[in-house]
Design a protein around this motif. Structure first.
Motif, PDB file in Angstrom:
ATOM      1  N   GLN A 698       0.828  -1.198   0.000  1.00 44.94           N
ATOM      2  CA  GLN A 698       0.000   0.000   0.000  1.00 44.94           C
ATOM      3  C   GLN A 698       0.869   1.258   0.000  1.00 44.94           C
ATOM      4  O   GLN A 698       0.591   2.219  -0.734  1.00 44.94           O
ATOM      5  N   ARG A 727     -10.745  -7.253   2.344  1.00 41.48           N
ATOM      6  CA  ARG A 727     -10.398  -5.893   2.773  1.00 41.48           C
ATOM      7  C   ARG A 727      -9.450  -5.252   1.766  1.00 41.48           C
ATOM      8  O   ARG A 727      -9.628  -4.093   1.378  1.00 41.48           O
ATOM      9  N   LEU A 731      -9.879  -1.886  -0.748  1.00 41.21           N
ATOM     10  CA  LEU A 731      -8.988  -0.717  -0.738  1.00 41.21           C
ATOM     11  C   LEU A 731      -8.354  -0.416  -2.090  1.00 41.21           C
ATOM     12  O   LEU A 731      -7.799   0.675  -2.277  1.00 41.21           O
ATOM     13  N   ALA A 734      -8.720   2.963  -3.725  1.00 38.91           N
ATOM     14  CA  ALA A 734      -8.023   4.035  -3.008  1.00 38.91           C
ATOM     15  C   ALA A 734      -6.536   4.031  -3.305  1.00 38.91           C
ATOM     16  O   ALA A 734      -5.857   5.045  -3.126  1.00 38.91           O
ATOM     17  N   LEU A 735      -6.028   2.900  -3.773  1.00 40.38           N
ATOM     18  CA  LEU A 735      -4.606   2.780  -4.105  1.00 40.38           C
ATOM     19  C   LEU A 735      -4.326   3.050  -5.573  1.00 40.38           C
ATOM     20  O   LEU A 735      -3.172   3.062  -6.002  1.00 40.38           O
ATOM     21  N   ARG A 742      -9.975   7.184  -7.868  1.00 45.29           N
ATOM     22  CA  ARG A 742      -9.973   7.498  -6.436  1.00 45.29           C
ATOM     23  C   ARG A 742     -11.119   8.436  -6.088  1.00 45.29           C
ATOM     24  O   ARG A 742     -11.789   8.270  -5.065  1.00 45.29           O
ATOM     25  N   TRP A 760     -12.694  -0.296   7.189  1.00 44.39           N
ATOM     26  CA  TRP A 760     -12.190  -0.305   5.813  1.00 44.39           C
ATOM     27  C   TRP A 760     -12.349   1.078   5.182  1.00 44.39           C
ATOM     28  O   TRP A 760     -11.469   1.553   4.459  1.00 44.39           O
ATOM     29  N   ALA A 763      -9.734   3.420   6.507  1.00 41.74           N
ATOM     30  CA  ALA A 763      -8.435   3.077   5.917  1.00 41.74           C
ATOM     31  C   ALA A 763      -8.344   3.609   4.492  1.00 41.74           C
ATOM     32  O   ALA A 763      -7.306   4.163   4.079  1.00 41.74           O
ATOM     33  N   ALA A 764      -9.432   3.472   3.727  1.00 43.42           N
ATOM     34  CA  ALA A 764      -9.451   3.989   2.360  1.00 43.42           C
ATOM     35  C   ALA A 764      -9.337   5.509   2.340  1.00 43.42           C
ATOM     36  O   ALA A 764      -8.600   6.085   1.530  1.00 43.42           O
ATOM     37  N   LEU A 767      -5.828   6.658   2.869  1.00 45.47           N
ATOM     38  CA  LEU A 767      -5.000   6.493   1.669  1.00 45.47           C
ATOM     39  C   LEU A 767      -5.271   7.584   0.638  1.00 45.47           C
ATOM     40  O   LEU A 767      -4.352   8.147   0.043  1.00 45.47           O
ATOM     41  N   SER A 806      -9.624  10.753   9.325  1.00 47.04           N
ATOM     42  CA  SER A 806      -9.065  10.170   8.102  1.00 47.04           C
ATOM     43  C   SER A 806      -9.292  11.052   6.875  1.00 47.04           C
ATOM     44  O   SER A 806      -8.782  10.746   5.800  1.00 47.04           O
TER      45      SER A 806
END
Length: 856
Positions: A698, A727, A731, A734-735, A742, A760, A763-764, A767, A806
């Motif tokens: 990531q 998971r 993501l 988002a990567l 995105r 999740w 976390a996204a 990122l 976040s």
């Protein structure tokens, strides 16, 4: 006369009829008002819920359910209000005492008119479709999470903590599923593709503690002690299973043994079972008979650091402590939710001592509580430990670092003031008096008041009912090289006249010795007479024992001496104090950065090193200007990478590697990281597992490594755990290197269904809003703020703050600050509760602007 009597009788009937249909406006409203809760507490008792849920094979199919509610009614001057936060269409039929009645559903309440009820025993039967907001359904498992007022999103109930009830549960689930609930399973009946699981009657508990878990889980059983324990889990890594299962059971047993001895009360419930859930929103939740944990918090392998092992131990101790503090004795109303959390954390700290005998637990207390407590208490959005709560729908906003971290600091000061034995006596009396019942903070204060000369109400008024922290200064006078006067002054950070009574130590540092003095502060100014006449020290270290709370004096010219402080607690707290003073603009940001770099090089204590690395990354990403960051990135990257080559303990190397991975975005750095990910470079004693390699992939994607597409594809292939693979797949957008992809992914969070896996989602969002991507992502800040009210309505208690952290919480630039100010100005009616969360999440953003303006 006859005509008059008939008319009078008619008028009486009309009045009584109107009274029976009248609903007090302050009782009927969305959510559960405090007025409604008070009324119902007096209206009903003897509550038993008999619940029957039929879980279908397909996740998209609804769950039909039945409720038989037995209760005793004491008064009928108002209707009976049942809470049900679902659509009216989910209510199929209602019968009262054997008779079907029309469904009266208003303002999230099922209303039963008095004419259908009687004083004494009543039986209500309700057929309904279970609400799914808190069922957390997945294709092959589900679990309920009902704190603080979410039971009513699943079934009709009295969703308030002080109407405790017993539950008898039947669950029909696919036949290859395991089911766990709050009482022992008594019987199973096979029915084609399904199994009916019949459970016994639970102990009395509040609705938020009722729970069940169902799905494809493996089961482990421990019968080592008198208390048999069952655990459900989905972990597939054989090493983690072998390395963890016995330890998990042992840590629960050790916690039970300690708590039975400390409280003088045996384990209070029929069973202590638990489930490890891969997508669980919190670290854990203390459901009676069916504790739930985040699976990754429990299952560790040989690469685990001491910090991770201790975190697991404290998590288990925390949730087990809740069996006494929260489950056995429960708060009357959620304004005292902090009480169950402070006792759970307070006891967890005590339990960890014998379980981890080689660890400095005074040090761990400081590191576990102070940075987080200060992280909220320093902000414009701070709040007291005990907060007002008019409606239970807002209870989720009460949670945060103030109750989880500042409250244990307060409780330790209280124990110190009262005395450990008197404090323990008071806790035992509190448990004995209110077992299987409800109590509030004032009930405990009354018990403590009888055991100490301390004015508990006055003490509590500051520590519990007021927000903020003190800022200390000193006035030290010298007669040549001798201290002639030593005075400590206290001022509330918010400018008010509050004074925090507290005790802490100061250390006077001399070339070959340290003189330590205990300070008891009760006034704005305190003279420390016993220090007078001593030689002038090289340095003065405040809060030497880590017991005090506030911002302490620290001369900027002594900052670089912190790594040389020998005492671990004093050294750790000095790092914390230095960081706080940097955020207050009293220490130059670059000076603090240099201090933390020195700390990385010299620190040998894993736990202090974790603190240093956290503070360093915060300074690097949030407080250095982009130009300063570019100037110092290579230096930091090289420093940490070179340190990894040294002969260091594996735990130290793991912490240093995490710093490297988080800052290695230069072309040279990301290539070094890529070779570690590819396993072309091996670093001695650096223990990495599958999760670490996933995290590296990531980072490499965010750092725009030329082979990022290949890296992500290979990572997806080698993830062995199916839940972790899902998971990672979530993501992937988002990567993506494609900004449009995105953007579309972030915009998809407008839909509630796309926010179901909250951890999740955050976390996204982290990122997408990474500091290296903010030029393209800053357009999402407005949406992130616009969504937060809906997120509060539909998400779990920690989600609004986590969402803000976040998103806008990642930013430090002037443009983001302006967007924030425009939002606050254009939304004058924005929820005061959520405004506090927003101000907490953006504290760094505010402070960065202030620091940079001052520098100009």
């Amino acid at each position: 006369m006859k005509t008059v009597l008939t008319l009078s009788l008619l008028l009486s009937i009309i009045v009584l009829s109107c009274k029976s249909e009248k609903v007090q406006p302050d009782l009927l409203s969305n959510g559960i008002s405090e007025n409604l809760a008070i009324y119902r507490k007096n209206q009903v008792d003897g509550v038993i819920y008999r619940l029957d849920f039929k879980i279908p094979l397909q996740q998209e199919d609804s769950i039909p359910a039945k409720l038989e509610l037995n209760l005793n009614i004491n008064t009928l001057d108002q209707p009976l209000y049942l809470d049900f936060k679902e659509k009216k269409e989910n209510l199929i039929s209602v019968s009262v005492n054997g008779k079907n009645i029309p469904i009266d559903y208003r303002e999230q309440h099922l209303i039963i008119d008095q004419k259908h009820l009687k004083i004494g025993e009543n039986i209500l039967k309700i057929d309904f479709i279970a609400g799914e907001l808190s069922l957390n359904r997945n294709p092959d498992f589900l679990y309920t999470l009902l704190v603080p007022d979410r039971a009513s999103t699943v079934f009709p109930c009295f969703d308030q903590p002080n109407i405790k009830a017993e539950y008898i549960l039947h669950i029909t689930a696919p036949k290859d599923w395991n089911v766990m609930a709050g009482a022992p399973e008594e019987k199973t009946i096979e029915k084609d593709d399904f199994t009916e699981h019949q459970f016994g009657k639970t102990d009395k508990m509040s609705t938020y503690l009722f729970s069940f878990v169902a799905g494809k889980f493996e089961e482990a059983i421990s019968e080592k002690e008198d208390l048999t324990m069952h655990m459900l889990y989905r972990e597939t890594d054989p090493e983690k299973i072998e390395y963890s299962v016995d330890t998990i059971f042992d840590l629960h047993q050790q916690s039970v043994d300690f708590l039975e001895d400390y409280t003088g009360h045996p384990f209070p419930f029929q069973k202590l079972d638990f489930a490890a859930i891969p997508v669980f929103q919190y670290g854990g939740m203390e459901h009676v008979g069916a504790i739930q944990y985040r699976e990754s918090s429990l299952f560790l392998d040989h690469t685990a650091t001491e910090s991770q092992k201790l975190s697991r131990g404290k998590l288990i101790a925390h949730e087990t402590s809740h069996m006494w503090f929260g489950d056995l004795v429960t708060m009357q109303w959620f304004n005292d939710v902090w009480m169950k959390e402070v006792f759970a954390n307070f006891m967890a700290d005590k339990i960890a001592n014998p379980a981890f005998p080689d660890i400095n637990h005074d040090l761990l207390f400081v590191l576990n509580h102070y940075p987080s407590a200060y992280g909220e208490d320093r902000t414009r959005g701070t709040n007291p430990i005990r907060q007002d709560l008019e409606n239970l729908k807002d209870a989720g906003s009460l949670y945060g670092a103030i109750i989880y971290n500042k409250a244990p600091i307060m409780m330790r000061q209280l124990e110190l003031a009262v005395g450990k034995e008197k404090f323990r006596e008071s806790i035992r009396e509190y448990i004995k008096t209110y077992a299987y019942d409800n109590a509030d903070w004032n009930n405990l204060i009354e018990i403590l008041d009888g055991k100490t000369a301390l004015d508990m109400k006055k003490w509590s008024a500051i520590w519990v009912n007021q927000s903020g922290r003190p800022v200390f200064s000193d006035d030290v006078k010298y007669d040549k090289d001798t201290i002639s006067s030593f005075e400590i002054l206290q001022q509330a950070e918010d400018g008010s006249d509050k004074i925090w009574p507290q005790t802490f130590k100061i250390g006077l540092i001399y070339p070959n010795s340290t003189r330590i003095f205990t300070v008891n502060l009760t006034d704005r100014k305190t003279q420390i007479n016993e220090i007078e006449g001593l030689p002038k020290p090289q340095n003065i270290i405040y809060n030497y024992d880590g017991l005090g709370y506030g911002v302490f004096p620290l001369a900027e010219n002594t900052v670089m001496q912190i790594p040389q402080i020998k005492d671990e607690v004093a050294r750790a707290y000095s790092y914390i104090n230095s960081y706080e003073k940097t955020l207050n603009g009293e220490i130059d940001v670059l000076a603090e950065f240099k201090l933390l770099e020195e700390g990385l090089k010299s620190e040998k204590n894993e736990f202090i090193l974790n603190l240093i690395s956290s503070e360093l990354q915060s300074i690097f990403w949030h407080f250095l200007t982009p130009e300063q960051r570019d100037d110092h990135q290579k230096e930091l990257e090289t420093l940490v990478y070179n340190a990894l080559k040294n002969n260091l303990k594996p735990n130290i190397k793991k912490t240093l590697f995490n710093v490297f991975s988080n800052v290695a975005y230069s072309e040279e750095g990301r290539e070094k990281l890529y070779k570690i990910w590819k396993k072309d470079t091996k670093i001695a004693d650096l223990r990495l597992n599958e999760d670490d390699f996933t995290a590296m992939a990531q980072d490499l994607a965010v750092y725009k490594h030329p082979k990022r597409a290949e890296i992500l594809e290979q990572t997806e292939d080698f993830i062995s755990n199916p839940d972790k693979k899902k998971r990672f797949q979530f993501l992937l957008p988002a990567l993506s290197e494609d900004e449009n992809e995105r953007d579309a992914f972030f915009n998809s969070f407008k839909e509630e269904k796309n926010r179901e896996k909250e951890s999740w989602v955050t976390a996204a969002a982290n990122l997408i809003n990474h500091p290296l991507r903010q030029q393209s992502a800053i357009k999402h800040i407005q949406l992130s703020q616009d969504l937060v009210e809906e997120i509060q309505r539909t998400g779990d208690i920690f989600f609004p703050k986590a969402w803000l952290n976040s998103t806008i919480g990642n930013y430090s630039g002037k443009e983001a600050y302006d967007i924030l100010q425009n939002f606050l100005t254009s939304h004058p009616d924005f929820s005061p509760i959520l405004k506090k969360k927003l101000l907490q999440a953006t504290d760094d953003l505010y402070r960065v602007q202030s620091i940079r303006i001052d520098k100009k």
